[in-house]
Motif scaffolding. Sequence first.
Motif, PDB file in Angstrom:
ATOM      1  N   ARG A  73       6.152   5.990  12.309  1.00 15.63           N
ATOM      2  CA  ARG A  73       5.564   6.289  11.081  1.00 15.63           C
ATOM      3  C   ARG A  73       4.385   7.568  11.387  1.00 15.63           C
ATOM      4  NH1 ARG A  73       6.933   4.745   6.029  1.00 15.63           N
ATOM      5  NH2 ARG A  73       8.222   2.919   6.156  1.00 15.63           N
ATOM      6  N   ALA A  74       3.770   7.067  12.582  1.00 19.96           N
ATOM      7  CA  ALA A  74       2.586   8.175  13.013  1.00 19.96           C
ATOM      8  C   ALA A  74       2.854   9.509  13.331  1.00 19.96           C
ATOM      9  CB  ALA A  74       1.651   7.661  14.133  1.00 19.96           C
ATOM     10  N   ALA A  75       4.416   9.519  13.780  1.00 24.15           N
ATOM     11  CA  ALA A  75       4.897  10.799  13.864  1.00 24.15           C
ATOM     12  C   ALA A  75       5.440  11.672  12.798  1.00 24.15           C
ATOM     13  CB  ALA A  75       5.969  10.781  14.991  1.00 24.15           C
ATOM     14  N   GLY A  76       5.364  11.044  11.530  1.00 19.46           N
ATOM     15  CA  GLY A  76       5.936  11.524  10.179  1.00 19.46           C
ATOM     16  C   GLY A  76       7.128  10.864   9.678  1.00 19.46           C
ATOM     17  N   ALA A  77       7.738  10.029  10.512  1.00 16.16           N
ATOM     18  CA  ALA A  77       9.022   9.592  10.156  1.00 16.16           C
ATOM     19  C   ALA A  77       8.950   8.663   8.987  1.00 16.16           C
ATOM     20  CB  ALA A  77       9.878   8.722  11.201  1.00 16.16           C
ATOM     21  N   ARG A  78      10.020   8.794   8.219  1.00 16.86           N
ATOM     22  CA  ARG A  78      10.118   7.949   6.895  1.00 16.86           C
ATOM     23  C   ARG A  78      11.550   7.009   6.873  1.00 16.86           C
ATOM     24  NH1 ARG A  78       6.688   7.230   3.654  1.00 16.86           N
ATOM     25  NH2 ARG A  78       8.118   6.950   2.144  1.00 16.86           N
ATOM     26  N   PRO A  79      11.665   5.919   6.275  1.00 12.11           N
ATOM     27  CA  PRO A  79      12.894   4.929   6.308  1.00 12.11           C
ATOM     28  C   PRO A  79      14.429   6.113   6.060  1.00 12.11           C
ATOM     29  CG  PRO A  79      11.499   4.130   5.136  1.00 12.11           C
ATOM     30  CD  PRO A  79      10.579   5.406   5.161  1.00 12.11           C
ATOM     31  N   VAL A  80      15.305   5.513   6.994  1.00  6.33           N
ATOM     32  CA  VAL A  80      16.400   6.338   6.838  1.00  6.33           C
ATOM     33  C   VAL A  80      17.378   5.354   6.250  1.00  6.33           C
ATOM     34  CG1 VAL A  80      18.429   7.528   8.216  1.00  6.33           C
ATOM     35  CG2 VAL A  80      15.899   8.012   8.975  1.00  6.33           C
ATOM     36  N   TRP A  81      18.043   6.019   5.097  1.00  6.22           N
ATOM     37  CA  TRP A  81      19.048   5.210   4.341  1.00  6.22           C
ATOM     38  C   TRP A  81      20.617   5.633   4.790  1.00  6.22           C
ATOM     39  CZ3 TRP A  81      18.420   2.086  -0.167  1.00  6.22           C
ATOM     40  CH2 TRP A  81      17.058   2.022  -0.657  1.00  6.22           C
ATOM     41  N   LEU A  82      21.322   4.557   5.135  1.00  2.31           N
ATOM     42  CA  LEU A  82      22.531   4.921   5.847  1.00  2.31           C
ATOM     43  C   LEU A  82      23.597   4.172   4.739  1.00  2.31           C
ATOM     44  CD1 LEU A  82      21.948   4.357   9.445  1.00  2.31           C
ATOM     45  CD2 LEU A  82      22.211   6.397   8.378  1.00  2.31           C
ATOM     46  N   GLY A  83      24.652   4.651   4.378  1.00  2.37           N
ATOM     47  CA  GLY A  83      25.668   3.912   3.502  1.00  2.37           C
ATOM     48  C   GLY A  83      26.890   4.173   4.091  1.00  2.37           C
ATOM     49  N   LEU A  84      27.829   3.370   3.453  1.00  2.00           N
ATOM     50  CA  LEU A  84      29.304   3.345   3.919  1.00  2.00           C
ATOM     51  C   LEU A  84      29.422   2.811   5.285  1.00  2.00           C
ATOM     52  CD1 LEU A  84      30.685   6.343   2.034  1.00  2.00           C
ATOM     53  CD2 LEU A  84      30.700   4.063   1.162  1.00  2.00           C
ATOM     54  N   VAL A  85      28.535   1.779   5.914  1.00  2.00           N
ATOM     55  CA  VAL A  85      28.413   1.455   7.048  1.00  2.00           C
ATOM     56  C   VAL A  85      29.352   0.202   7.391  1.00  2.00           C
ATOM     57  CG1 VAL A  85      27.013   0.780   9.060  1.00  2.00           C
ATOM     58  CG2 VAL A  85      26.149   2.276   7.517  1.00  2.00           C
TER      59      VAL A  85
END
Length: 137
Positions: A73-85
């Motif tokens: 998060r400190a590096a600017g990342a946001r949650p990553v949504w993955l579907g059809l897993v």
Amino acid sequence: MGKGSPVDGPVASAPCRVVVCRDCCCGSPKVPGVDHAEQTARLGEAVAVRVSTCLDVCDQANVIVVQPSAAGRAAGARPVWLGLVNDPDATEDIVAWVRAGGPGIAPRPAILDLYACTPPRRRATSRVASGQRGSPG
């Protein structure tokens, strides 16, 4: 910096986490051929897993959200949504990524780009901006 500051201490070491949807579609017989319990257990071997009720992207069942660590998060990342897993190989790709550090720390494997999906809030915002109406799919 002092104890507990954004770049050191327990907050900075908070690990990556995963949210697994397990409600009306995800984790149910509506998605056949998937051992949902095994998938959740396998992810849990690598990272903290939270089981959620419906995340409102049923057309993408099974949905998994990879949340960045504090450092990510400190590096600017946001949650990553993955579907059809819905296959063990995709689960293993997620496991490898979170073990490498996940969003903001390790590059997302290109294969996981195939599973990327849009969170419901962003879907609704996109519809409003484009003049479309109705509830998200």
